[in-house]
Design a protein around this motif. Structure first.
Motif, short mmCIF file in Angstrom:
data_model
loop_
_atom_site.label_atom_id
_atom_site.label_comp_id
_atom_site.label_asym_id
_atom_site.label_seq_id
_atom_site.Cartn_x
_atom_site.Cartn_y
_atom_site.Cartn_z
N TYR A 1 0.86 -1.27 0.12
CA TYR A 1 0.08 -0.20 0.04
C TYR A 1 0.93 1.12 0.06
O TYR A 1 2.08 1.36 0.38
N GLY A 2 0.18 2.43 -0.53
CA GLY A 2 1.13 3.64 -0.65
C GLY A 2 0.40 4.44 -1.66
O GLY A 2 -0.60 4.18 -2.20
N LEU A 3 0.85 5.69 -1.91
CA LEU A 3 0.48 6.54 -2.78
C LEU A 3 0.21 5.92 -4.22
O LEU A 3 1.25 5.07 -4.43
N SER A 4 -0.58 6.74 -5.01
CA SER A 4 -0.47 6.38 -6.57
C SER A 4 0.64 6.74 -7.21
O SER A 4 1.39 7.75 -6.80
N GLY A 5 1.45 5.78 -7.74
CA GLY A 5 3.01 5.97 -8.33
C GLY A 5 3.93 5.67 -7.46
O GLY A 5 5.18 5.88 -7.68
N SER A 6 3.62 5.17 -6.08
CA SER A 6 4.77 5.01 -5.27
C SER A 6 5.66 3.77 -5.85
O SER A 6 6.86 3.52 -5.34
N GLY A 7 5.11 2.91 -6.36
CA GLY A 7 5.70 1.60 -6.85
C GLY A 7 5.13 0.12 -6.37
O GLY A 7 5.53 -0.91 -6.75
N LYS A 8 4.03 0.38 -5.77
CA LYS A 8 3.21 -0.93 -5.41
C LYS A 8 2.88 -2.05 -6.70
O LYS A 8 3.59 -3.09 -6.43
N SER A 9 2.38 -1.64 -7.48
CA SER A 9 2.03 -2.52 -8.71
C SER A 9 3.35 -2.96 -9.39
O SER A 9 3.37 -4.24 -9.87
N THR A 10 4.48 -2.18 -9.47
CA THR A 10 5.58 -2.51 -10.23
C THR A 10 6.58 -3.75 -9.30
O THR A 10 6.82 -4.52 -9.89
N VAL B 1 -1.43 -8.35 -3.12
CA VAL B 1 -2.25 -7.24 -3.08
C VAL B 1 -1.42 -5.80 -3.44
O VAL B 1 -0.88 -5.31 -2.89
N SER B 2 -2.26 -5.07 -4.41
CA SER B 2 -1.73 -3.60 -4.64
C SER B 2 -2.75 -2.59 -4.56
O SER B 2 -3.28 -2.33 -5.66
N PHE B 3 -2.97 -1.98 -3.53
CA PHE B 3 -4.04 -0.89 -3.41
C PHE B 3 -3.39 0.32 -2.36
O PHE B 3 -2.82 -0.05 -1.39
N ILE B 4 -4.08 1.41 -2.54
CA ILE B 4 -3.26 2.57 -1.85
C ILE B 4 -3.65 2.60 -0.33
O ILE B 4 -2.97 2.55 0.31
N THR B 5 -4.92 1.87 -0.21
CA THR B 5 -5.40 1.55 1.11
C THR B 5 -4.90 2.70 2.21
O THR B 5 -4.01 2.54 3.10
N PRO B 6 -5.52 3.90 1.98
CA PRO B 6 -4.95 5.30 2.49
C PRO B 6 -5.04 5.20 3.89
O PRO B 6 -4.46 6.30 4.77
N LYS B 7 -6.10 4.80 4.55
CA LYS B 7 -6.44 4.93 5.90
C LYS B 7 -5.76 3.73 7.00
O LYS B 7 -6.07 2.54 6.55
N LEU C 1 1.45 -6.92 5.81
CA LEU C 1 1.43 -5.35 5.22
C LEU C 1 2.79 -4.77 4.94
O LEU C 1 3.52 -4.75 5.77
N VAL C 2 2.68 -4.01 3.73
CA VAL C 2 4.08 -3.43 3.20
C VAL C 2 3.55 -2.04 2.87
O VAL C 2 2.95 -1.91 1.80
N TYR C 3 4.32 -0.99 3.52
CA TYR C 3 4.05 0.26 2.89
C TYR C 3 5.19 0.56 2.04
O TYR C 3 6.46 0.65 2.25
N VAL C 4 4.76 1.02 0.55
CA VAL C 4 5.77 1.34 -0.46
C VAL C 4 5.70 2.90 -0.25
O VAL C 4 4.66 3.61 -0.69
N LYS C 5 6.72 3.29 0.17
CA LYS C 5 6.97 4.68 0.43
C LYS C 5 7.76 5.62 -0.58
O LYS C 5 8.58 5.20 -1.22
N ALA C 6 6.74 6.61 -0.95
CA ALA C 6 7.53 7.57 -1.58
C ALA C 6 6.62 8.89 -1.63
O ALA C 6 5.42 8.89 -1.32
N SER C 7 7.33 10.09 -1.72
CA SER C 7 6.76 11.24 -1.28
C SER C 7 5.77 11.70 -2.40
O SER C 7 5.86 11.19 -3.60
N PHE C 8 4.63 12.57 -2.11
CA PHE C 8 3.73 13.05 -3.16
C PHE C 8 4.47 13.45 -4.19
O PHE C 8 4.18 13.29 -5.55
N GLU C 9 5.43 14.50 -4.18
CA GLU C 9 6.18 15.13 -5.07
C GLU C 9 6.86 14.05 -5.91
O GLU C 9 6.99 14.27 -7.20
N GLU D 1 0.04 7.78 7.38
CA GLU D 1 1.34 7.24 7.07
C GLU D 1 1.14 6.08 8.38
O GLU D 1 0.40 6.11 9.24
N PRO D 2 1.73 4.73 8.07
CA PRO D 2 1.77 3.85 8.91
C PRO D 2 2.23 4.28 10.29
O PRO D 2 3.05 4.99 10.47
N THR D 3 1.84 3.45 11.29
CA THR D 3 2.63 3.32 12.56
C THR D 3 3.20 1.81 12.68
O THR D 3 2.99 0.98 12.01
#
Length: 195
Positions: free
Chosen positions: A31-40, A102-108, A126-134, A165-167
């Motif tokens: 999970y993570g923002l769109s474009g963070s690399g989840k699906s890749t 599974v590759s979904f934004i899952t924002p909350k 659960l895996v947080y795929v981290k990348a900034s919005f920018e 963000e995850p805890t």
């Protein structure tokens, strides 16, 4: 829910299926923002596992939102139902002995907790795929950020709709796609496989 005719005692058990496949059913949820690399990452990991003789299935927005969840929008209720359905499908696959990616934004956080509730601690990583919005905005693999900038997309996660963000209690691992290249990310994800 009570079933009128119980057949579970006649079905092939999960243990029998896992033994036949030579692997343990499980779900790795990126999970993570769109474009963070989840699906890749999920696609590259699936390819490696397939070449190693493992049985896998990738579930992501492209193959779920266009079919099973085509009737859902992006309201909070629809996002919750989207995640619930995905988790239930992933559970069926895990019970069949598949390694499900599974590759979904899952924002909350509450959505990630829902996935954990459906799947259980034993089957879910659960895996947080981290990348900034920018960074995600610069990558923009689907052209979504350009549409957001043009005002064509509403309720976009990270802009109009929040991303929590995850805890430490809410994720198993963080893969930082700004700090590592794809092979390193996939190698990190591969260490998460159980059995």
């Amino acid at each position: 829910m009570n079933h009128l005719y119980t057949i579970h005692d006649r079905l092939v058990s999960r243990a029998e299926k896992e033994q036949r496949l030579g692997q343990r059913g499980q779900v790795i949820w990126f999970y993570g923002l769109s474009g963070s690399g989840k699906s890749t990452i999920a696609a590259a990991l699936e390819r490696e596992l397939h070449e190693a003789g493992r049985f896998t299935k990738v579930l992501d927005g492209d193959n779920i939102r266009s079919g099973l969840n085509a009737n859902l929008g992006f309201s909070d209720d629809d996002r919750r139902e989207n995640i619930r359905r995905i988790a239930e499908v992933a559970k069926l696959f895990a019970d069949t002995g598949l390694i499900t990616l599974v590759s979904f934004i899952t924002p909350k956080r509450e959505l990630r907790a829902l996935a954990r509730e459906v799947l259980g601690e034993t089957d879910l990583t659960l895996v947080y795929v981290k990348a900034s919005f920018e960074t995600c905005q610069q990558r923009d693999p689907k052209g979504l950020y350009a549409k957001v900038a043009a005002g064509q997309v509403k309720q976009f996660t990270g802009k109009d709709s929040g991303f929590e963000e995850p805890t430490a209690d809410d994720t198993n691992i963080v893969i930082d796609t700004e700090a590592q290249d794809l092979p390193a990310c996939v190698a990190q994800a591969q260490t998460l496989l159980r059995g």
